[in-house]
Scaffold this motif. Structure first.
Motif, PDB file in Angstrom:
ATOM      1  N   VAL A 194      12.332   1.809   1.146  1.00 43.88           N
ATOM      2  CA  VAL A 194      12.717   2.870   0.208  1.00 43.88           C
ATOM      3  C   VAL A 194      11.468   3.418  -0.483  1.00 43.88           C
ATOM      4  N   THR A 195      10.564   2.509  -0.869  1.00 44.97           N
ATOM      5  CA  THR A 195       9.325   2.917  -1.519  1.00 44.97           C
ATOM      6  C   THR A 195       8.472   3.782  -0.590  1.00 44.97           C
ATOM      7  N   ILE A 196       8.389   3.384   0.678  1.00 50.84           N
ATOM      8  CA  ILE A 196       7.599   4.151   1.651  1.00 50.84           C
ATOM      9  C   ILE A 196       8.177   5.557   1.815  1.00 50.84           C
ATOM     10  N   ALA A 197       9.495   5.633   1.964  1.00 47.50           N
ATOM     11  CA  ALA A 197      10.142   6.939   2.125  1.00 47.50           C
ATOM     12  C   ALA A 197       9.896   7.824   0.905  1.00 47.50           C
ATOM     13  N   ARG A 198       9.940   7.201  -0.266  1.00 50.41           N
ATOM     14  CA  ARG A 198       9.667   7.934  -1.514  1.00 50.41           C
ATOM     15  C   ARG A 198       8.219   8.442  -1.525  1.00 50.41           C
ATOM     16  N   ALA A 199       7.290   7.585  -1.118  1.00 50.06           N
ATOM     17  CA  ALA A 199       5.878   7.966  -1.115  1.00 50.06           C
ATOM     18  C   ALA A 199       5.614   9.108  -0.133  1.00 50.06           C
ATOM     19  N   ILE A 200       6.287   9.066   1.019  1.00 54.24           N
ATOM     20  CA  ILE A 200       6.129  10.141   2.013  1.00 54.24           C
ATOM     21  C   ILE A 200       6.713  11.439   1.476  1.00 54.24           C
ATOM     22  N   GLU A 201       7.896  11.327   0.870  1.00 54.88           N
ATOM     23  CA  GLU A 201       8.587  12.493   0.320  1.00 54.88           C
ATOM     24  C   GLU A 201       7.721  13.197  -0.728  1.00 54.88           C
ATOM     25  N   LEU A 202       7.027  12.428  -1.546  1.00 53.39           N
ATOM     26  CA  LEU A 202       6.211  12.989  -2.629  1.00 53.39           C
ATOM     27  C   LEU A 202       4.761  13.201  -2.218  1.00 53.39           C
ATOM     28  N   LYS A 203       4.474  12.996  -0.909  1.00 51.21           N
ATOM     29  CA  LYS A 203       3.142  13.247  -0.350  1.00 51.21           C
ATOM     30  C   LYS A 203       2.051  12.465  -1.086  1.00 51.21           C
ATOM     31  N   HIS A 204       2.311  11.180  -1.255  1.00 52.78           N
ATOM     32  CA  HIS A 204       1.303  10.316  -1.854  1.00 52.78           C
ATOM     33  C   HIS A 204       0.132  10.121  -0.893  1.00 52.78           C
ATOM     34  N   ASN A 205      -0.938   9.530  -1.404  1.00 53.34           N
ATOM     35  CA  ASN A 205      -2.142   9.295  -0.617  1.00 53.34           C
ATOM     36  C   ASN A 205      -1.819   8.541   0.670  1.00 53.34           C
ATOM     37  N   ALA A 206      -2.414   8.991   1.783  1.00 52.18           N
ATOM     38  CA  ALA A 206      -2.147   8.378   3.087  1.00 52.18           C
ATOM     39  C   ALA A 206      -2.530   6.904   3.112  1.00 52.18           C
ATOM     40  N   SER A 207      -3.576   6.540   2.384  1.00 49.44           N
ATOM     41  CA  SER A 207      -4.015   5.140   2.380  1.00 49.44           C
ATOM     42  C   SER A 207      -2.979   4.237   1.720  1.00 49.44           C
ATOM     43  N   LEU A 208      -2.286   4.732   0.681  1.00 50.20           N
ATOM     44  CA  LEU A 208      -1.233   3.953   0.034  1.00 50.20           C
ATOM     45  C   LEU A 208      -0.053   3.762   0.982  1.00 50.20           C
ATOM     46  N   ILE A 209       0.346   4.830   1.677  1.00 55.07           N
ATOM     47  CA  ILE A 209       1.469   4.744   2.616  1.00 55.07           C
ATOM     48  C   ILE A 209       1.126   3.783   3.758  1.00 55.07           C
ATOM     49  N   ALA A 210      -0.110   3.861   4.260  1.00 52.24           N
ATOM     50  CA  ALA A 210      -0.534   2.966   5.342  1.00 52.24           C
ATOM     51  C   ALA A 210      -0.473   1.512   4.893  1.00 52.24           C
ATOM     52  N   ALA A 211      -0.944   1.236   3.681  1.00 50.30           N
ATOM     53  CA  ALA A 211      -0.952  -0.141   3.172  1.00 50.30           C
ATOM     54  C   ALA A 211       0.465  -0.665   2.978  1.00 50.30           C
ATOM     55  N   LEU A 212       1.355   0.166   2.416  1.00 50.68           N
ATOM     56  CA  LEU A 212       2.749  -0.244   2.224  1.00 50.68           C
ATOM     57  C   LEU A 212       3.436  -0.496   3.565  1.00 50.68           C
ATOM     58  N   ALA A 213       3.175   0.376   4.525  1.00 52.17           N
ATOM     59  CA  ALA A 213       3.783   0.209   5.850  1.00 52.17           C
ATOM     60  C   ALA A 213       3.288  -1.081   6.507  1.00 52.17           C
ATOM     61  N   TYR A 214       2.016  -1.372   6.349  1.00 44.39           N
ATOM     62  CA  TYR A 214       1.438  -2.587   6.936  1.00 44.39           C
ATOM     63  C   TYR A 214       2.037  -3.836   6.298  1.00 44.39           C
ATOM     64  N   GLU A 215       2.170  -3.824   4.972  1.00 42.10           N
ATOM     65  CA  GLU A 215       2.773  -4.958   4.266  1.00 42.10           C
ATOM     66  C   GLU A 215       4.225  -5.146   4.710  1.00 42.10           C
TER      67      GLU A 215
END
Length: 411
Positions: A194-215
């Motif tokens: 849910v957090t990842i989808a939220r981050a993508i929706e709000l166009k957060h930094n790519a490095s944050l999305i990559a780290a969350l996806a990896y975790e």
């Protein structure tokens, strides 16, 4: 995101009459027994009520657990446990074992089995809410909150209540450590989705999305490895789901890591990272087919049919093509043979289980009333009680029709 999450069936249980005629020798003691029976039936009915909210579930479950603790906690100050703890036999099926039941004459067994079912209900609520069309921000928060509550309940049961059982949990059953650990980890991983989808929706930094996806991918891998010694007949389907989610989020991690590298003008490494994302995405597609074909308990999720899944494939393809174009016109970097290592650690967005606490003991359960339960008399035969050998029917869960998937988690 209809049918995005795999869900095992609810536990089923035999009726518990709490008919302690003879033992309950006062009107107040009889009232506790009657209220326990009523509260238990109400809670079981609530599990399959598609209109039930978290507020209703908490109220109904607290009503039952507050009374049940009178059969667990010591009330006379002279013992470590209630004299009523072992007076009633409880029978429960498991989420992986079909209608094969386990029975224990122990109120703690009833407590942990019922609370386990409440936790499973929260995971099903999260799945149901995430499947709504045009889910709102508040509903997305409810999905996130429900999964953290479920994780906290499973964790507290494992650490604080199940160790109190006189009869240890049977291997491969719900109350065994491997199964509980898998539920805990899966609930945390899904909350992070849910957090990842939220981050993508709000166009957060790519490095944050990559780290969350990896975790999140690592969570799913850990959950899968936790089940690898369980009977494949019970766990194979569940494991395929965990594996496909692990590869899917590895694809996400490499895709967004490639974007991060490209922003640092390392185009060759970015291309290689996107190629790795493409490889993992293809593996996830193949695992989706294997998952659908694998027999086992639980509802079948259909991630590969969801726009959230399909959008990643398009994103990887477009980003890789962009990197290759840029490399041909600007950078002229050599593409490494090995993919860049994902040494990523998310600083934000990680889902922690919400601690679970039982409600206070019911005001009905006083030392004075407790004294009127006389174990020397023994309960009389109850002709209406359920036969211990009869088959327990699976819980008939509501048949919720899938809604149109918009591909959005938060609208």
């Amino acid at each position: 995101m209809t049918h995005w999450f795999h869900r095992n069936p609810l536990k089923a249980t035999a009726p518990a009459s709490f008919n302690l005629y003879g033992v309950a020798s006062s009107p107040s003691a009889n009232k506790i027994c009657n209220d326990l029976r009523t509260a238990r039936v109400r809670l079981i009915d609530t599990f399959t009520d598609s209109t039930c909210t978290p507020e209703i579930m908490k109220k109904v479950s607290d009503d039952y657990f507050s009374l049940l603790q009178g059969f667990i906690l010591p009330l006379d100050g002279t013992t470590q446990e209630s004299k009523l703890r072992f007076i009633h036999n409880f029978k429960w099926t498991d989420t992986l074992q079909g209608n094969i039941a386990s029975a224990q004459q122990d109120a703690v067994f009833e407590l942990v089995s019922m609370a386990f079912n409440v936790a499973v209900w929260y995971t099903k609520l999260a799945s149901r809410l995430s499947g709504k069309e045009n889910i709102t921000e508040d509903e997305a928060k409810d999905v996130h909150r429900s999964l953290k509550i479920a994780a906290g309940m499973f964790k507290t049961l494992k650490e604080s209540h199940i160790p109190r059982l006189i009869t240890p949990a049977e291997k491969g059953r719900d109350l065994e450590a491997r199964v509980l650990d898998t539920y805990i980890i899966q609930s945390q991983a899904e909350a992070q989705e849910v957090t990842i989808a939220r981050a993508i929706e709000l166009k957060h930094n790519a490095s944050l999305i990559a780290a969350l996806a990896y975790e999140t991918a690592n969570f799913y891998q850990k959950a899968d490895h936790t089940l690898n010694t369980l009977d494949p007949d019970c766990s194979a389907k569940w494991r395929k789901y965990l594996q496909l989610k692990q590869t899917f989020y590895m694809a996400y991690a490499h895709c967004y890591h490639g974007q991060t590298i490209l922003a640092a003008d390392k185009c060759g490494e970015a291309i290689r990272s996107l190629q790795e994302a493409e490889k993992y995405y293809s593996q996830a597609e193949a695992l989706c087919k294997e998952y659908r074909q694998t027999k086992g308990p639980g509802s079948t999720a259909k991630p590969s049919e969801q726009l959230f899944f399909l959008k990643l494939g398009t994103l990887i393809k477009n980003t890789l093509e962009k990197c290759q174009r840029e490399n041909g016109f600007i950078y002229f970097h050599k593409v490494p043979a090995e993919a860049p290592a994902l040494e990523l650690k998310a600083s934000y967005g990680l889902a922690e289980p919400t601690p679970f606490e039982l409600p206070e003991l019911s005001a009905q359960c006083t030392p004075e009333v407790y004294a009127t339960f006389d174990l020397t008399k023994g309960p009389k035969d109850d002709k209406a009680k359920a036969k211990h050998d009869e088959e327990i029917k699976p819980v008939k869960e509501p048949d919720l029709k899938p809604q149109k998937d918009t591909g959005c988690v938060i609208s």
